[in-house]
Scaffold this motif. Structure first.
Motif, PDB file in Angstrom:
ATOM      1  N   VAL A  82       0.876  -1.164   0.000  1.00  0.00           N
ATOM      2  CA  VAL A  82       0.000   0.000   0.000  1.00  0.00           C
ATOM      3  C   VAL A  82       0.918   1.219   0.000  1.00  0.00           C
ATOM      4  CG1 VAL A  82      -0.170   0.062   2.546  1.00  0.00           C
ATOM      5  CG2 VAL A  82      -1.944   1.156   1.149  1.00  0.00           C
ATOM      6  N   GLY A  83       0.467   2.277  -0.636  1.00  0.00           N
ATOM      7  CA  GLY A  83       1.314   3.464  -0.702  1.00  0.00           C
ATOM      8  C   GLY A  83       0.501   4.712  -0.980  1.00  0.00           C
ATOM      9  N   GLU A 119      -3.172  10.472  -2.555  1.00  0.00           N
ATOM     10  CA  GLU A 119      -4.186   9.437  -2.369  1.00  0.00           C
ATOM     11  C   GLU A 119      -3.538   8.111  -1.920  1.00  0.00           C
ATOM     12  OE1 GLU A 119      -7.736   7.479  -5.110  1.00  0.00           O
ATOM     13  OE2 GLU A 119      -6.304   8.882  -6.004  1.00  0.00           O
ATOM     14  N   ILE A 120      -4.247   7.384  -1.023  1.00  0.00           N
ATOM     15  CA  ILE A 120      -3.774   6.058  -0.580  1.00  0.00           C
ATOM     16  C   ILE A 120      -4.252   5.014  -1.584  1.00  0.00           C
ATOM     17  CG2 ILE A 120      -3.954   4.284   1.248  1.00  0.00           C
ATOM     18  CD1 ILE A 120      -2.344   6.694   2.138  1.00  0.00           C
ATOM     19  N   VAL A 121      -3.296   4.245  -2.093  1.00  0.00           N
ATOM     20  CA  VAL A 121      -3.636   3.253  -3.117  1.00  0.00           C
ATOM     21  C   VAL A 121      -2.930   1.923  -2.845  1.00  0.00           C
ATOM     22  CG1 VAL A 121      -4.041   4.922  -4.981  1.00  0.00           C
ATOM     23  CG2 VAL A 121      -1.737   4.014  -4.631  1.00  0.00           C
ATOM     24  N   SER A 122      -3.564   0.870  -3.336  1.00  0.00           N
ATOM     25  CA  SER A 122      -2.870  -0.410  -3.401  1.00  0.00           C
ATOM     26  C   SER A 122      -2.785  -0.759  -4.884  1.00  0.00           C
ATOM     27  CB  SER A 122      -3.619  -1.465  -2.607  1.00  0.00           C
ATOM     28  OG  SER A 122      -2.921  -2.687  -2.655  1.00  0.00           O
ATOM     29  N   GLY A 123      -2.206  -1.898  -5.198  1.00  0.00           N
ATOM     30  CA  GLY A 123      -2.045  -2.203  -6.619  1.00  0.00           C
ATOM     31  C   GLY A 123      -2.324  -3.663  -6.910  1.00  0.00           C
ATOM     32  N   GLU A 124      -3.021  -3.904  -8.000  1.00  0.00           N
ATOM     33  CA  GLU A 124      -3.199  -5.260  -8.515  1.00  0.00           C
ATOM     34  C   GLU A 124      -1.860  -5.699  -9.108  1.00  0.00           C
ATOM     35  OE1 GLU A 124      -5.463  -7.894  -8.844  1.00  0.00           O
ATOM     36  OE2 GLU A 124      -3.755  -8.697  -9.947  1.00  0.00           O
ATOM     37  N   GLY A 125      -1.378  -6.863  -8.653  1.00  0.00           N
ATOM     38  CA  GLY A 125      -0.047  -7.319  -9.053  1.00  0.00           C
ATOM     39  C   GLY A 125       0.006  -8.007 -10.410  1.00  0.00           C
ATOM     40  N   HIS A 126      -1.154  -8.258 -11.016  1.00  0.00           N
ATOM     41  CA  HIS A 126      -1.161  -8.871 -12.349  1.00  0.00           C
ATOM     42  C   HIS A 126      -1.429  -7.783 -13.393  1.00  0.00           C
ATOM     43  CE1 HIS A 126      -2.094 -13.256 -10.859  1.00  0.00           C
ATOM     44  NE2 HIS A 126      -0.908 -12.817 -10.511  1.00  0.00           N
ATOM     45  N   SER A 145       6.283   2.120  -9.659  1.00  0.00           N
ATOM     46  CA  SER A 145       5.479   2.706 -10.722  1.00  0.00           C
ATOM     47  C   SER A 145       4.678   1.586 -11.366  1.00  0.00           C
ATOM     48  CB  SER A 145       6.436   3.369 -11.726  1.00  0.00           C
ATOM     49  OG  SER A 145       5.786   3.618 -12.940  1.00  0.00           O
ATOM     50  N   ILE A 146       3.346   1.761 -11.446  1.00  0.00           N
ATOM     51  CA  ILE A 146       2.498   0.755 -12.111  1.00  0.00           C
ATOM     52  C   ILE A 146       1.505   1.462 -13.032  1.00  0.00           C
ATOM     53  CG2 ILE A 146       2.641  -1.105 -10.371  1.00  0.00           C
ATOM     54  CD1 ILE A 146      -0.056  -0.122  -9.237  1.00  0.00           C
ATOM     55  N   PRO A 147       0.964   0.741 -14.027  1.00  0.00           N
ATOM     56  CA  PRO A 147      -0.044   1.359 -14.892  1.00  0.00           C
ATOM     57  C   PRO A 147      -1.267   1.783 -14.069  1.00  0.00           C
ATOM     58  CG  PRO A 147       0.667  -0.758 -15.784  1.00  0.00           C
ATOM     59  CD  PRO A 147       1.274  -0.641 -14.433  1.00  0.00           C
ATOM     60  N   VAL A 148      -1.886   2.867 -14.480  1.00  0.00           N
ATOM     61  CA  VAL A 148      -3.045   3.375 -13.725  1.00  0.00           C
ATOM     62  C   VAL A 148      -4.154   2.328 -13.674  1.00  0.00           C
ATOM     63  CG1 VAL A 148      -4.095   4.546 -15.742  1.00  0.00           C
ATOM     64  CG2 VAL A 148      -4.631   5.319 -13.417  1.00  0.00           C
ATOM     65  N   THR A 149      -4.213   1.474 -14.698  1.00  0.00           N
ATOM     66  CA  THR A 149      -5.259   0.434 -14.716  1.00  0.00           C
ATOM     67  C   THR A 149      -5.026  -0.614 -13.622  1.00  0.00           C
ATOM     68  OG1 THR A 149      -3.950  -0.516 -16.492  1.00  0.00           O
ATOM     69  CG2 THR A 149      -5.984   0.598 -17.127  1.00  0.00           C
ATOM     70  N   ASN A 150      -3.861  -0.585 -12.965  1.00  0.00           N
ATOM     71  CA  ASN A 150      -3.596  -1.532 -11.875  1.00  0.00           C
ATOM     72  C   ASN A 150      -3.713  -0.898 -10.494  1.00  0.00           C
ATOM     73  OD1 ASN A 150      -2.506  -3.030 -14.215  1.00  0.00           O
ATOM     74  ND2 ASN A 150      -2.071  -4.498 -12.587  1.00  0.00           N
ATOM     75  N   VAL A 151      -4.060   0.387 -10.481  1.00  0.00           N
ATOM     76  CA  VAL A 151      -4.149   1.090  -9.193  1.00  0.00           C
ATOM     77  C   VAL A 151      -5.514   0.825  -8.567  1.00  0.00           C
ATOM     78  CG1 VAL A 151      -4.308   3.403  -8.165  1.00  0.00           C
ATOM     79  CG2 VAL A 151      -2.505   2.886  -9.832  1.00  0.00           C
ATOM     80  N   TRP A 152      -5.509   0.470  -7.281  1.00  0.00           N
ATOM     81  CA  TRP A 152      -6.770   0.342  -6.540  1.00  0.00           C
ATOM     82  C   TRP A 152      -6.881   1.519  -5.575  1.00  0.00           C
ATOM     83  CZ3 TRP A 152     -11.339  -1.647  -6.861  1.00  0.00           C
ATOM     84  CH2 TRP A 152     -12.180  -1.637  -5.738  1.00  0.00           C
TER      85      TRP A 152
END
Ligand code: NAD
Ligand code: ZN
Length: 344
Positions: free
Chosen positions: A66-67, A83-90, A126-133
């Motif tokens: 989480v970050g 904003e607080i976000v987590s990320g989908e790892g796939h 850094s991850i694609p925005v489509t992987n941001v929760w």
């Protein structure tokens, strides 16, 4: 920035200085606040056959995090700095049939964060925005850091209707324990969890299992009798990866029982397939999380009172990561959360 890196092809991990991750037009740059350690990270550390075939060093590992958003690319419009976000790892391809149909968890070209590309055990990712929760900031950060494995548990546990049903969970690792809490929350009657490790059976009890037993000491048939069950378990969640556990589960299912398989089994498992056929058992394989229905469901369950906090058994600073990996290997842990607060 600091990162926990698989530097060379061989056992071990190192805490080193690496370059900041690059951020493309569709990416979000995140300051990592907390991460949790997964069994996958332990396989990468230990450099087993799977890791040897899969991992291309040097690479930053880790995928449960989480970050806080610090920056984003020019094409990104729906996140805010801070904003607080987590990320989908796939990370999925976006253009195969399943991706285009919205069944992104079924993508054939999945790339794993911290497995096939740099991961989250670092000060920034850094991850694609489509992987941001987009996380609910009222949920504790340490719980949010476990959303990836909680998602595995949720995806598996909600695969079949459990309201009023008797559920057998084999494997009381962190995911099996979280699944116990979820099926209990979703209205199961009896939730029986098996493991060979007494420490983990105790965690399963704290997570709401009706019974948590060692199948080498207690027979499942006897357990069913003690609980007044006549026909076997309605739903099975295989979360150990043990062929032995799967065989025992198939024997303990009712006719028409449904089994979701999350645990990664050996390549070949010798089963009495006629038990599956004549007892009309459904087997369903599970990989990852549904994007993003699983993320939605686990968020609202937590908001509505699902408590998974007993599964977090240890909290450490990332500079002590070696201790965390040793604890994971000892089997005397549930989830281990690492804090990424800056060192002076
Ligand atoms: P874990 O290894 O921490 O837990 C597995 C547990 O199973 C351990 O506590 C172990 O003692 C227990 N076990 C071993 N043999 C057993 C037996 N015969 N009967 C009952 N229990 C037994 O793993 P985890 O992190 O909780 O993950 C659960 C499983 O799911 C693992 O196999 C993992 O590799 C797999 N996994 C799959 C996916 C996926 O997308 N399919 C994702 C994450 C994890
Ligand atoms: Zn795809």
């Amino acid at each position: 920035m600091k990162a926990i890196v698989k530097q060379t092809a061989g056992p071990g991990l190192e805490l080193v200085d690496v370059r900041m991750p690059s951020m493309g037009v569709n990416d979000v740059l995140i300051r990592v606040l907390k991460t949790s350690i997964c069994g996958t990270d332990v396989h990468i550390d230990g450099w087993d056959d799977w890791a040897r075939k899969t991992i291309k060093p040097p690479m930053t590992i880790g995928h449960e995090f989480v970050g806080q958003v610090v920056d984003f690319g020019a094409n990104v419009h729906d996140v805010r700095k801070g904003e607080i976000v987590s990320g989908e790892g796939h990370i999925v391809c976006g253009h195969c049939r399943n991706c285009r149909a919205g069944r992104r968890h079924l993508c054939r070209e999945t790339v794993g964060v911290g497995v096939n590309r740099n991961g989250a055990f670092a000060e920034f990712i850094s991850i694609p925005v489509t992987n941001v929760w987009h996380a609910d900031p009222n949920i504790p950060l340490e719980i949010l850091s476990c959303f990836d494995p909680l998602g595995n548990a949720t995806h598996t546990a909600l695969s079949f209707d459990v309201l009023g049903e008797d559920v057998l969970i084999t494997g009381a690792g962190p995911i099996g324990c979280m699944a116990a809490a979820i099926v209990r929350y979703a209205g199961a009657r009896h939730v029986v969890v098996t493991d060979l490790n007494p420490y983990r059976l105790e965690v399963a009890r704290k997570m709401g299992a009706t019974l948590a037993i060692n199948p080498q000491e207690q027979d499942l048939t006897q357990v069913m009798q003690d609980l007044g069950m006549e026909e076997g378990f309605d739903v099975g969640l295989e979360m150990s990866g043990s062929a032995h556990a799967l065989k025992g589960m198939i024997d303990a299912m009712c006719h028409g029982g449904k089994i979701a398989l999350l645990g990664i089994l050996p390549e070949r498992v010798d089963l009495d397939w006629n038990k599956v056929i004549f007892n009309m058992i459904t087997l369903k394989g599970i990989y990852g999380r549904e994007m993003y229905e699983t993320w939605y469901k686990m968020t609202v369950m937590i908001q509505a009172g699902l408590d998974i906090s007993p599964v977090i058994t240890h909290r450490i600073h990332y500079t002590d990561f070696k201790k965390g990996f040793e604890l994971m290997k000892s089997g005397k842990s549930g989830k281990i959360v690492m804090d990424w607060a800056e060192v002076e």
